[in-house]
Write an enzyme that holds these catalytic residues in place. Structure first.
Site: not given
Length: 259
Positions: A50-51
């Protein structure tokens, strides 16, 4: 080769990730299983965190979504907003791979609190991107160790929706995708029953008894009409897993087995 129950769980979970799938990966057990799949049965799996890393190929397991190893080994890195809006909500994620602190019979997940929300016994790490992953990925896999404290009849808090109240609850909530299609534990594999979407045992790991599974489940767990025995880890799978854990331990200054 002999193996531990944790190794059996990781290998069984890795096998569920098909080659070429686009997988949104959670940190911890999901990341270990997903990277084992990439190193063994599914070399062309696309791992997304998700980064922002897309196509991450870490040589060691990341400590968090912000671990530089993910960005350095990825095919590309995009803003977090693009990961969620374009990739996840856009229907481009085949599998969401999640862990949990608690799970119920319909695959709903708690990673928020144990006990009353305002006066909890334990404050857990929280939601992160899990609610969005559980809601929008085409399918979801869940991995966690099995115990009556983790597999509960009623969640203390619903962080991420699986099949809601069962049946067509997910459809009525307007959530896309099939929801959770497998829960992989150190004892067995569970899959949602047709129509009810209640999770039932479909495969038992070698050496595990039905009595052990019942004792480690906080609801009246049921077994499928035909229950398989999980294939034991191969030498190739165990070697790849142990090498990955050893590299991770060395990189992070951990003792062997802590990775």
């Amino acid at each position: 080769m002999s193996y531990s129950t944790n190794e059996m769980m990781t290998v069984a979970a890795a096998r569920r990730l098909r080659n070429g799938a686009v997988c949104f990966v959670g940190i911890g057990l999901p990341s270990k299983a997903a990277n084992l799949a990439r190193l063994t049965s599914s070399p062309d799996v696309v791992l997304i965190y998700e980064s922002g890393p897309i196509g991450a190929k870490p040589s060691v397991l990341p400590l968090s979504i912000g671990d530089g190893e993910l960005a350095e080994t990825a095919d590309t890195v995009v803003p977090t907003g693009e990961i969620f809006r374009y990739w996840l909500q856009g229907g481009r994620i085949d599998v969401g791979f999640l862990g949990a602190a608690q799970v119920d019979r319909f695959g709903n997940i708690n990673t928020t609190v144990v006990g009353d929300y305002h006066q909890p016994k334990v404050r857990l790490p929280g939601a992160g991107g899990a609610p969005e992953i559980a809601g929008s990925a085409k399918t979801v896999l869940i991995i966690l160790k099995q115990s009556s404290r983790a597999f509960v009849d009623k969640l203390d808090f619903i962080t991420s929706v699986g099949h809601g109240e069962g049946g067509d609850s997910r459809k009525r909530l307007g959530l896309p995708g099939a929801g959770p299609v497998g829960i992989i534990t150190d004892l067995c594999i569970m899959e949602p029953e047709a129509d009810t979407n209640e999770f039932v045992v479909t495969s038992i790991h070698p050496g595990v008894t039905r009595e052990q599974i019942v004792a480690a489940t906080g609801w009246a767990i049921r077994f499928a009409d035909s229950v398989e025995t999980t294939v034991a880890p191969s030498e190739v799978e165990l070697t790849a897993l142990r090498d990955l854990e050893a590299r991770t331990a060395a990189a992070h200054g951990q003792a062997p087995g802590e990775a």
